[in-house]
Design a protein around this motif. Sequence first.
Motif, PDB file in Angstrom:
ATOM      1  N   ASP A   1       9.202  12.642  -2.669  1.00 11.78           N
ATOM      2  CA  ASP A   1       8.825  12.087  -3.796  1.00 11.78           C
ATOM      3  C   ASP A   1       9.237  10.695  -4.015  1.00 11.78           C
ATOM      4  O   ASP A   1       8.389  10.091  -4.730  1.00 11.78           O
ATOM      5  N   GLN A   2      10.426  10.317  -3.584  1.00 11.48           N
ATOM      6  CA  GLN A   2      10.727   8.898  -3.903  1.00 11.48           C
ATOM      7  C   GLN A   2      10.100   7.860  -2.891  1.00 11.48           C
ATOM      8  O   GLN A   2       9.785   6.692  -3.472  1.00 11.48           O
ATOM      9  N   VAL A   3       9.233   8.286  -1.905  1.00 11.33           N
ATOM     10  CA  VAL A   3       8.211   7.602  -1.213  1.00 11.33           C
ATOM     11  C   VAL A   3       6.952   7.464  -1.781  1.00 11.33           C
ATOM     12  O   VAL A   3       6.192   6.484  -1.419  1.00 11.33           O
ATOM     13  N   CYS A   4       6.543   8.673  -2.457  1.00  7.18           N
ATOM     14  CA  CYS A   4       5.263   8.759  -3.115  1.00  7.18           C
ATOM     15  C   CYS A   4       5.035   7.905  -4.370  1.00  7.18           C
ATOM     16  O   CYS A   4       5.425   8.661  -5.399  1.00  7.18           O
ATOM     17  N   SER A   5       4.369   6.835  -4.448  1.00  8.72           N
ATOM     18  CA  SER A   5       4.188   5.973  -5.637  1.00  8.72           C
ATOM     19  C   SER A   5       2.867   6.546  -6.333  1.00  8.72           C
ATOM     20  O   SER A   5       1.968   7.301  -5.635  1.00  8.72           O
ATOM     21  N   ALA A   6       2.756   6.494  -7.585  1.00  2.29           N
ATOM     22  CA  ALA A   6       1.714   7.054  -8.126  1.00  2.29           C
ATOM     23  C   ALA A   6       0.063   6.307  -7.519  1.00  2.29           C
ATOM     24  O   ALA A   6       0.247   5.345  -7.757  1.00  2.29           O
ATOM     25  N   GLY A   7      -0.729   7.231  -7.318  1.00  2.00           N
ATOM     26  CA  GLY A   7      -2.149   6.741  -6.653  1.00  2.00           C
ATOM     27  C   GLY A   7      -1.786   5.918  -5.530  1.00  2.00           C
ATOM     28  O   GLY A   7      -2.924   5.114  -5.146  1.00  2.00           O
ATOM     29  N   GLY A   8      -0.695   5.871  -4.638  1.00  2.00           N
ATOM     30  CA  GLY A   8      -0.284   5.213  -3.625  1.00  2.00           C
ATOM     31  C   GLY A   8      -0.903   5.798  -2.257  1.00  2.00           C
ATOM     32  O   GLY A   8      -1.465   6.740  -2.315  1.00  2.00           O
ATOM     33  N   SER A   9      -0.657   5.156  -1.163  1.00  2.00           N
ATOM     34  CA  SER A   9      -1.139   5.505   0.085  1.00  2.00           C
ATOM     35  C   SER A   9      -0.396   6.743   0.769  1.00  2.00           C
ATOM     36  O   SER A   9      -0.963   7.487   1.354  1.00  2.00           O
ATOM     37  N   THR A  10       0.957   6.879   0.456  1.00  2.00           N
ATOM     38  CA  THR A  10       1.692   7.988   1.067  1.00  2.00           C
ATOM     39  C   THR A  10       1.195   9.274   0.433  1.00  2.00           C
ATOM     40  O   THR A  10       1.207  10.277   1.044  1.00  2.00           O
ATOM     41  N   ILE A  11       0.998   9.173  -0.841  1.00  2.00           N
ATOM     42  CA  ILE A  11       0.573  10.522  -1.639  1.00  2.00           C
ATOM     43  C   ILE A  11      -0.772  10.716  -1.091  1.00  2.00           C
ATOM     44  O   ILE A  11      -1.120  12.026  -0.840  1.00  2.00           O
ATOM     45  N   ALA A  12      -1.625   9.727  -0.627  1.00  2.00           N
ATOM     46  CA  ALA A  12      -2.928  10.255  -0.254  1.00  2.00           C
ATOM     47  C   ALA A  12      -2.558  10.834   1.246  1.00  2.00           C
ATOM     48  O   ALA A  12      -3.581  11.863   1.641  1.00  2.00           O
ATOM     49  N   GLY A  13      -1.724  10.278   2.074  1.00  2.00           N
ATOM     50  CA  GLY A  13      -1.713  10.867   3.312  1.00  2.00           C
ATOM     51  C   GLY A  13      -0.749  12.310   3.242  1.00  2.00           C
ATOM     52  O   GLY A  13      -1.239  13.171   3.824  1.00  2.00           O
ATOM     53  N   ILE A  14       0.012  12.633   2.143  1.00  2.00           N
ATOM     54  CA  ILE A  14       0.404  13.946   1.792  1.00  2.00           C
ATOM     55  C   ILE A  14      -0.778  14.875   1.576  1.00  2.00           C
ATOM     56  O   ILE A  14      -0.422  16.018   1.810  1.00  2.00           O
ATOM     57  N   PHE A  15      -1.496  14.436   0.647  1.00  3.14           N
ATOM     58  CA  PHE A  15      -2.684  15.239   0.447  1.00  3.14           C
ATOM     59  C   PHE A  15      -3.431  15.659   1.609  1.00  3.14           C
ATOM     60  O   PHE A  15      -3.872  16.931   1.767  1.00  3.14           O
ATOM     61  N   ALA A  16      -3.899  14.782   2.368  1.00  4.73           N
ATOM     62  CA  ALA A  16      -4.447  14.949   3.563  1.00  4.73           C
ATOM     63  C   ALA A  16      -3.703  16.169   4.539  1.00  4.73           C
ATOM     64  O   ALA A  16      -4.209  16.862   5.223  1.00  4.73           O
ATOM     65  N   LEU A  17      -2.299  16.005   4.480  1.00  2.61           N
ATOM     66  CA  LEU A  17      -1.414  17.092   5.345  1.00  2.61           C
ATOM     67  C   LEU A  17      -1.525  18.544   4.701  1.00  2.61           C
ATOM     68  O   LEU A  17      -1.805  19.327   5.509  1.00  2.61           O
TER      69      LEU A  17
END
Length: 276
Positions: A228-244
């Motif tokens: 969660d600390q790496v995933c900023s709102a609307g950012g690239s990391t959460i997009a990657g997490i969603f794909a996973l």
Amino acid sequence: MSLISSMGFIGAGKAATAMAKGFLSAGVIKASDIIASAPRDSDLRNFRALGCTVTSDNKKVIKEAKTIFLATKAKAFPQVMQEISPVVTRDHIVSSIAAGVTLEWLQKSLPGRTRLIRMMLNTPVQFREGVTAMTFGKFAREEDYKDIHELMSSVGYCFEVDEDLMDVMTALTGGGPAYLYLAIEAMADGAVRAGLNREQAMKLAAKTASGAARMVLESGLHPGELKDQVCSAGGSTIAGIFALEESGFRGALMKAVAAASLRAKEVGKGELNKNK
């Protein structure tokens, strides 16, 4: 480690070689005090290159060493036990690193009151970054607990578990590095697809995995919190997490551990029962 003055490996494959390299790197034993056996001379080249004594005679290993590691596949155990049983004594401490081979089976196959340990470890012991799960037989002595813990701690992290969890340990600690290698390779492939050269992509993926593992171990935080600390709102990391998540990443890893646990149990029972 006063009792670890001599060490023998029956079986000289990748796991045995990794252990020997780790112990030598840790300085807990000298190459001249290690002996290894294997059926073919070609199987012994790694131990020979380390400066260890090598032989094709399993009995010689038992006669010349007191701390023994059984490092063959489960299917070879019945024949190996038949060979070494006449020369195993209560002065030996015998550790099996084979998947699926139970303490009960080992105890029945060796002389009464043999001091036994069943363990599962992984190949990063070679770099003293391994993980070893251990369960001790009923005739292990108090000093065995101390000496073996100290020995295995010299090549990484070690801990005791109940034997009924050893098949899970085979899947998690034994096979776990392979799952992570696959993840590192896949991450690097993704970066190569995006334009990064292969050498840089692989090194960066491996360093990223290493750093993330260290964060989990040293921060004391739950992996989910670190994520969660790496995933900023609307950012690239959460997009990657969603794909996973869409691809069933977590479920796939859970299934991998479950499948490997089941297979470890099947292999032990199947191979040992063939010889009844």
